[in-house]
Each structure stands twice: as C-alpha cells, then as structure tokens.
Design a protein around this motif. Structure first.
Motif, PDB file in Angstrom:
ATOM      1  N   ILE A   1      43.239  39.364  37.684  1.00  0.00           N
ATOM      2  CA  ILE A   1      44.616  39.061  37.554  1.00  0.00           C
ATOM      3  C   ILE A   1      44.930  40.335  36.663  1.00  0.00           C
ATOM      4  CG2 ILE A   1      46.345  37.726  36.349  1.00  0.00           C
ATOM      5  CD1 ILE A   1      44.157  35.688  36.679  1.00  0.00           C
ATOM      6  N   GLY A   2      47.079  40.371  36.858  1.00  0.00           N
ATOM      7  CA  GLY A   2      47.319  41.810  36.248  1.00  0.00           C
ATOM      8  C   GLY A   2      48.347  40.998  35.567  1.00  0.00           C
TER       9      GLY A   2
ATOM     10  N   ALA B   1      41.685  29.599  35.912  1.00  0.00           N
ATOM     11  CA  ALA B   1      40.145  29.336  35.992  1.00  0.00           C
ATOM     12  C   ALA B   1      38.921  30.121  36.382  1.00  0.00           C
ATOM     13  CB  ALA B   1      39.769  27.738  35.992  1.00  0.00           C
ATOM     14  N   LYS B   2      39.005  30.724  37.629  1.00  0.00           N
ATOM     15  CA  LYS B   2      38.420  31.003  38.494  1.00  0.00           C
ATOM     16  C   LYS B   2      38.280  32.588  38.224  1.00  0.00           C
ATOM     17  CE  LYS B   2      39.441  27.445  41.598  1.00  0.00           C
ATOM     18  NZ  LYS B   2      39.874  27.127  43.220  1.00  0.00           N
TER      19      LYS B   2
ATOM     20  N   ARG C   1      43.943  35.933  46.829  1.00  0.00           N
ATOM     21  CA  ARG C   1      42.708  35.885  46.441  1.00  0.00           C
ATOM     22  C   ARG C   1      42.418  34.438  45.566  1.00  0.00           C
ATOM     23  NH1 ARG C   1      39.001  40.094  45.726  1.00  0.00           N
ATOM     24  NH2 ARG C   1      38.917  40.088  47.363  1.00  0.00           N
ATOM     25  N   GLU C   2      41.646  33.762  45.536  1.00  0.00           N
ATOM     26  CA  GLU C   2      41.370  32.770  43.909  1.00  0.00           C
ATOM     27  C   GLU C   2      41.163  34.042  43.128  1.00  0.00           C
ATOM     28  OE1 GLU C   2      41.069  27.939  45.820  1.00  0.00           O
ATOM     29  OE2 GLU C   2      39.420  29.803  45.262  1.00  0.00           O
TER      30      GLU C   2
ATOM     31  N   GLN D   1      41.660  31.641  26.182  1.00  0.00           N
ATOM     32  CA  GLN D   1      40.561  31.651  24.842  1.00  0.00           C
ATOM     33  C   GLN D   1      39.648  31.117  26.186  1.00  0.00           C
ATOM     34  OE1 GLN D   1      40.922  27.803  22.837  1.00  0.00           O
ATOM     35  NE2 GLN D   1      39.797  28.804  21.233  1.00  0.00           N
ATOM     36  N   GLU D   2      39.772  30.064  27.247  1.00  0.00           N
ATOM     37  CA  GLU D   2      38.933  29.581  28.103  1.00  0.00           C
ATOM     38  C   GLU D   2      38.121  30.286  28.826  1.00  0.00           C
ATOM     39  OE1 GLU D   2      41.035  26.386  30.697  1.00  0.00           O
ATOM     40  OE2 GLU D   2      41.641  25.143  28.691  1.00  0.00           O
ATOM     41  N   ALA D   3      38.702  31.417  29.067  1.00  0.00           N
ATOM     42  CA  ALA D   3      38.513  32.109  30.190  1.00  0.00           C
ATOM     43  C   ALA D   3      37.681  33.614  29.073  1.00  0.00           C
ATOM     44  CB  ALA D   3      39.514  33.851  30.517  1.00  0.00           C
TER      45      ALA D   3
END
Length: 775
Positions: A363-364, A209-210, A395-396, A233-235
């Motif tokens: 993100i990986g 989400a971040k 990290r967030e 999908q949200e991202a």
C-alpha cells in the motif's frame, strides 16, 4: 499567555498524553456531562459521523470508535459557551481582528444571524427574513454572474447540502465552486485520473489486514487522522514493514499506545509503527521515489539475469502503457543527483526497494506532504508508477491511499462541488431540472484569490470554513477582501473571515452535524463519504445550540427561492422539508452510485461507491493504467533553489488544531507549549546563520514579484529536521506563501516548500530552554 516552553516529548502517540488532552478540552468547554453520551454514537451505525477527519468508518466499530482529535472536535462543537449579540455589542470588529484563532472561537457557538454595521464597526442582530432578502437582492444585482459571485464550501458540508449548493450555483449561472479540496487534495484529483482513471484511492480497511508492506509519504496520522493508528498497529504486530518518508520524525509514525486498550494503558506497552524512517528533504519526495523505482529496476535486471523477475511483467504488459519510456527515464537518473535532491543516501532508497520487492501486496499512503508542492501531480504519479511496477493496484492488500482531511471533502466532490464542469454529469443534471448548466470552467481557490485581487468578485458566499485565513498571501488578500460588495459567512463559531467584512456582510449561524435537525416532517438525517469512498448516514443527537439557528439545507433552499427564477423541477420547499427528497434527486443524477440510497447509507460500514481501478478497470484515455514519466526532478519550478541563505519552509498543523480551528497553544508531540509562533530549525542551520535557540526572528519570502512577505516574532526552536528545511504552523505562515506558488496542473497552494530567509529580530533570547528535540 504563559511564556513559551520547549521540552522534548518522549512518550508514544496515544496513551495517557492523549487521555489528558481529551480531559482538558472536555472540562474547558463545559461538556463533561454531555460528551460521553455523544461519543457513544460517534462513528456508529444510526449515529453521527466524526466532524473532524475523513478516515474510514468500520463496519464493526470499536466500543469507543473515536480518537483524541475526534473528541476535541465534538467538545468544540457541543461547547457550553455561547457567542450572543451581547458579545458583539461589547467588541468592535477592529478590536476582534487582533484576537488569534483560539481566542476568537472561545466565546462559543453563535446564536443569532448578524449583519455588519459600518457606523459602529460592530455586528448587530438581524432577522433571518431581512438577511435572506438583502443577500438575494445583492446576488440578483451582480451584473456578471460568471465572474462576480463565488460559492465556497468547507469539507464538513453533508452530501445533501453539497448537492443542493452546486445546483443553486449552476442554476444561478456559474461553476465557481471552490472548496477546501482545492487547498489540500486537488492534486490527487488531477494526478490519479490520468494514472488509474479515478480521482480517489483504491484502499479499504480490509486491505490493511492483508497487506505485506506499507509505504508512507508526507502524512502524519498521529495528529491528522489518529484512528488510522489502529490498523497500522495491527499491521505492525503482524510483522508488516512500514516504511516512512517524512521530513520530521512524527511520533505517531514512530510508536503508539492504544488508549482503548486497558492493558496497554496500564503497562505502557508500545507498538513500533515505522520499521524504516527516512527524513526526506522538503521537496525531495519526487527524487526519493525516482530512486526507489531505479533500485527496483536494478533488482529486476539482476533477477532477470538468473531467470527470475521482480516486476509483475504480466500485469505491466496487460494493464499498463508507458512503461518503457518511464523505465528508460528512471535508468538515466544519476544517483548523486537523486541523493542531492532527496537529502537521502542511495542506501536508504535501495533498502526500501528491497523490502518492497519482497512483498506480495503493498500500500502507498500519502498526504499533503506530496500534494502541496509545485510538482505534486508528478510526485503522486511517481508513487503510482512504483505501485504499478509490481501490480499493486487492483490486488487485495495493495493500492494507493490518499488520506483526506476534512470529514466530507471527498463526498463534496462526488456531489458536484467542483469548478470543472467535466467532472459532473451536467447533461443529466440539466435534463433532470430543465435548465442549461453553465459549461465554462469556474473559479478554484487560486482563481478566486486572483479574481478578488482584480476586483472582479462582487459576492462571496462562504458555506462553512474560514476561507480568508486558509488561503495564501494574507497580506495581499485581506485588504482586497474588504472591497467585496457582499460577504456571507455561514459558520457555527466566530472566525477571522467574518472579521473582514465587505460593504455588506452577514454572519449566519447554522445547526451542526451533531444536532437534531427537525422539520415539519420529522427529524432529518444526512450522509457523508469517508476517505475509502464509503457513504454513511448521520443522525444528530443534541438539541441545537440556539432556537435561532436554521439548517444549511433550509438556508440554501430559502436563498435559492429568492435568487432564482421559478422552476417547478427545483422543489426547494420539498427539499428543506424532507431530506429524503434531496437523496432521491441525487440518485437520479448519479444512479450508478446512489441506487437505493435511503437504505444503503445505514449499512454497517456504509456502502462503497464504484472504484473501477480496484477491479483493474481503467477509465483513462488509453483504457489502461498509465506510467507517467516526469519532466524533471525539481519540485519547485518558480522559486529560487535553496542555498546557504535560502531555506525551504513547510507549514504544519499541531496536534492541538484541525485546519484553521485551534484547540490550544500546545503541540504535545513536538514538545512546544504556550505558543504557535515557533520556527523549527536544524541546529546546524541555527549555528550557521548566527542565530540562537529561543531568539525571535523574521521569516521573509524570497520572490521577485516586488511584494514584501514577512512574518516577525517567530521563536527559533532547535529540532530534528533536515538541514536547509524549516517548519512553521499553518495558517499563521500562510502570509509567506504567494498566491501564484501552487502545484502545476491542480493549483493546490505549494505550502510544503516556500523559500524564505531568516533574520534576527534582535539579540534577546526569550527562552534558553528551547533545546534540541530528540528523535
């Protein structure tokens, strides 16, 4: 069997295609009345955990917190069909060996313990007492316990069962504890501890989400973990760039219609998933990642010239080691060589670097497309290097995310299912149970195969799974398997491993995770760990498929009591009666993780095990995160390089299977129907080799060990796959993979890059409509 067909699938992942597929399996398994109730408790607090993949279980689940594959797994487990002793009285084992995976599992749930009768070549019913006593007698008779007995488990085994199983094995005298992780994500367990000091990822659902950038490498959520498509999908809707590197254009990484959204289902409104899609050559990920890192360094150098910075220099200085050596190596790489090895253009890698460099958190994500290569360890470490360059660990919204397959394969490792004694607190275990645990390294999957080929293995206990079908080199392994003295198959449905009996062989059916497990102290509950390191409770809700089934806990405890010398600290009677007693022992062995276990496993979202790297605590030899410089760019170290006649085969799962469990013969997303004997080829390779679409061909492994490994009757399908690369289904293609072809450091079979040649079986073309798949 109907004739094979190929028709390009033009619809998105999810949508009505998913709904129809779910409806088909529910009807076929005869569970139209029972599955809806079961699904209402699927991945819910005080419900049961999905018995398919290990994707994250949210604290606030959707009303329908399941996916197409989850429903298939539930319907498969709760099937109305029963495989009774009458079935085995009608079929010899030799006859059943000619059946494929789908046919073998269709008779349904096994109902009775069975022993192989060599005289009739059939399995016959036997009492549990007789089975336990003979198995125990044979295990006690093994002369060399360190080499002669293997304790295998599949990734569906609960935390409680895994803990008891490793205790049994170590009290017996060895660390021979191979599991399904050895075949899939062992490379992760080797690579990440060196780089960041923990063997699991650093991501939770909150990070999705971040995040401001997501990079995918060798993972297909549409078929392997469809619930993952929801956060993706949200991202995407937030405008987050999602950059994919994968040889095949997988529909789940292209576009998605959420089956749980009435609006999307009625309007057909799609969500674009990947903003960039790069079809890297099979075995080219290491070069591609090196190219991205090189481009990031170039951007950094340009920024430094004007007083800026692209790298997180403060993070690199404070939290890492090895950067200068790594940066020198990256700068020295030649773009022409990077393009040749990756199969991509320089601009592809530079475009990824540009987007990545502009994101504050990235993100990986990766799957077996990275782990199942000979240089898989270095490839994963290169992805970590890329994240470390900009401080994207701890990290967030940022971190590394290995997507695990089996539902509790990560929990098994936490519970001590490992051949590596240094990965589990054996000093504490020995003190707790007043015995001396063995300290010698045990067998992993490849070691087990090699020991079977040598004739060293006398007893093999398979606690779940389909080991012989999942491993490489079927042509060598299956004849050797028949020479084992004792083979024990603890399963819920018939599979091929049970049809390769040793001198003494048993089928022992058990209660499933979805079923009520009742003991004299009441209904028992279990626990599992998801891919984010969160531990969840599991409560069965269905009456067991047969009154003759027992739980895995009871099986382990009763067998341990018969095999081991008495030890008052090992309270097997208490464990099989009350599983809370097992969790108390787990809490004593692993107090930093499992304190207040009984309560916390029912928390919404579960409770998370400590993830030091998420807090930038580095439990490495240097006390910091390590940039690891690869030795070379080559991902295939012991095989000939691809050329005009040698192609790279990658094994695949269809969307109608889960590992060796095959739900049907259709691969909807790839448009292939009524067959699994398909080889996906680029049209240029088909024409260059003088083949025709729909033609039957033989694949033959290119190796210098004198063994002829081949697979015939494969139908050529023209597909959007890089030139020089081909694809075929797992486990059928495992016959082509040598036992010795594995990832350096982890011994994970290198199933994503097997050098083969393709030869025509004859001029006949079976189905001329096996046309080209549009991307």
């Amino acid at each position: 069997m109907k004739k094979p067909e190929y028709k390009p699938y033009r619809l998105p992942a999810g949508g009505w295609g998913s709904a129809r597929s779910v409806g088909n399996i529910i009807r076929r398994e005869g569970v139209l009345g029972s599955v809806p109730l079961a699904l209402s408790r699927h991945n819910k607090v005080d419900g049961y955990q999905c018995n398919s993949c290990a994707w994250v279980k949210p604290a606030n689940p959707l009303p329908f917190e399941y996916c197409e594959n989850g429903v298939k797994a539930v319907a498969w487990e709760l099937t109305a069909n029963r495989c009774t002793p009458e079935f085995f009285s009608q079929h010899t084992v030799s006859e059943l060996r000619d059946w494929d995976e789908y046919q073998l599992e269709q008779p349904g749930r096994l109902t009775h313990p069975l022993r192989y009768d060599a005289a009739s070549d059939k399995y016959v019913p036997v009492s549990w007492g007789h089975a336990m006593e003979e198995i125990a007698r044979e295990m006690r008779a093994v002369e060399d316990r360190k080499k002669g007995t293997v304790f295998y488990s599949s990734g569906r085994l609960s935390n409680e069962g895994s803990y008891l199983y490793q205790l049994f094995a170590r009290a017996y005298g060895n660390n021979n504890l191979p599991d399904s992780s050895n075949m899939c994500h062992e490379t992760t367990s080797v690579a990440l501890p060196i780089s960041i000091g923990q063997g699991v990822g650093t991501i939770d659902l909150g990070d999705f989400a971040k995040t401001e950038c997501i990079m995918f490498f060798g993972q297909n959520p549409g078929s392997n973990s469809p619930r993952m498509l929801h956060p993706l999908q949200e991202a995407s809707r937030r405008g987050v760039p999602i950059i994919t590197y994968n040889p095949l254009r997988e529909r789940g990484l292209e576009r998605f219609v959420n089956p749980q959204s009435p609006t999307e289902m009625l309007t057909g409104k799609e969500t674009r998933i990947s903003s960039q899609y790069h079809q890297v050559r099979t075995g080219g990920d290491l070069a591609a990642l090196a190219g991205i890192c090189k481009a990031v360094l170039t951007l950094h150098d340009e920024a430094k010239a004007s007083g800026g910075s692209v790298l997180d220099e403060a993070f690199v200085a404070e939290h890492t080691t090895g950067f200068e050596t790594f940066a020198d190596w990256v700068r020295a790489q030649d773009w022409d060589e990077l393009e040749r090895r990756s199969g991509l253009y320089r601009g592809d890698m530079e475009s990824t670097a540009k987007v990545y460099s502009q994101a504050r958190a990235a993100i990986g994500i990766y799957g077996m497309g990275l782990t199942q290569h000979q240089a898989g360890v270095e490839t994963i470490q290169m992805l970590v290097n890329l994240l470390l360059m900009r401080g994207n660990i701890g990290r967030e919204g940022a971190g590394i995310c290995p997507v695990r397959g089996h539902s509790n394969v990560q929990g098994q490792r936490t519970m001590g299912i490992t051949e590596k004694p240094e990965l589990f607190p054996l000093d504490r275990l020995g003190e707790q149970f007043s015995f001396e645990p063995p300290r010698e390294r045990g067998y992993d999957t490849v070691d087990t195969c090699e020991a079977v080929l040598r004739g060293d293995v006398r007893a093999f206990i398979m606690l779940g799974g389909n080991f012989v079908r999942a491993i490489p080199d079927h042509g060598q392994m299956e004849p050797a398997w028949r020479k084992i003295r004792l083979t024990v198959n603890v399963i819920t449905k018939l599979n091929r491993s049970a049809l390769l009996p040793g001198e003494i062989s048993y089928i022992l059916p058990v209660i499933s995770r979805l079923e009520i497990d009742e003991t004299e102290t009441g209904q028992q509950v279990l626990s599992m760990e998801d891919t984010s390191g969160c531990i969840h409770g599991n409560r069965g809700l269905r009456k067991p498929a047969s009154p003759h089934l027992i739980s895995e806990m009871r099986l382990i405890c009763e067998l341990a009591q018969r095999v081991l010398d008495p030890n008052p600290r090992m309270r097997w009677d208490a464990y099989m009666s009350d599983y809370a007693e097992i969790r108390r022992e787990i809490g004593e062995t692993l107090p930093d993780i499992f304190w207040d276990y009984e309560r916390r496993m029912w928390e919404p979202g579960g409770f998370q095990r400590p993830l030091p790297a998420k807090k930038r605590e580095w439990h490495t030899d240097t006390g910091r995160a390590n940039f690891v410089t690869p030795k070379a760019l080559d991902e295939d170290l012991d095989m000939p390089a691809p050329g005009r006649d040698v192609l790279r085969l990658m094994t695949l799962r269809s969307n109608d299977q889960f590992n060796t469990t095959v739900y049907g013969y259709d691969d909807r997303f790839r448009g292939i129907k009524n067959t699994r004997k398909a080889v996906l080829m680029n049209r240029s390779d088909i024409d260059r080799l003088g083949l025709k679409v729909g033609q039957a061909v033989t694949l033959r492994t290119v190796a210098d060990d004198g063994v002829d490994r081949h697979l015939s009757g494969m139908l050529v399908v023209a597909y959007d796959i890089p030139i020089g690369c081909i694809g075929g289904y797992y486990p059928e293609c495992n016959v082509l993979m040598p036992v010795w072809h594995y990832a350096v450091g982890s011994k994970t079979p290198a199933a994503k890059s097997i050098p083969v040649t393709v030869h025509s079986d004859g001029p006949e073309v079976l189905e001329p409509q096996l046309e080209y798949a549009e991307g």
